[in-house]
Write an enzyme that holds these catalytic residues in place. Sequence first.
Site: not given
Length: 203
Positions: A69-71, A73
């Site tokens: 969900g983390e951009a 990553k």
Amino acid sequence: GFLSAEPGDIAAFLHETKGLSKRKLGDYLGERGERHAELLSAYVRRFDFAGLSFVGAIRAFLSPFRLPGEAQKIDRIMCEFASHFVSQAPGVFSSADTAYVLGFSVIMLNTDAHSVQIKAKNRMSKADFVRNNRGIDSGADLPAELLSAVYDDIQTDEIRTGMSHDDMGEAELLEFFRQGSTFRKFNHARLPPPPHPPAPPSE
């Protein structure tokens, strides 16, 4: 026996072991740090993209894990994908940067085409997609037939990234696209801004 601590051995274990949590695997692969970067590189290089179309390679790549969900990553994972794809498909793109930008563009198109958060009237047309990807190949345009085939493929068959449509990961990805991110200079920040909360009443 015990699992070696070497990144290559861990990558082999993660790639070959069935039943791992797709969510946890994606999060783990996208972690920051030199050791994680080595592990991610070793993991990505276990994929064989030879003979696959660009969308086919993305499908194969995203099948064993879920995009985090983390951009940032997502950014690290897609950077490694792009580098490996061009190494196995020489001549398709002028550089890994093209595969990187088009990879994000494909993910955005996939979200645009299949997310319930986007109204049908606001969905990207084929002409939009081709226009948005102008000049991404070291300043040159990719063949229109390639982009047209990519668009048709995604419209017909959704790429299963592991994100459910009510998932926070997709909401953050949509926000990532709204901000422009990698696409700012390529005119990809086309999604409308989120609605502003009402202003508090004045005293």
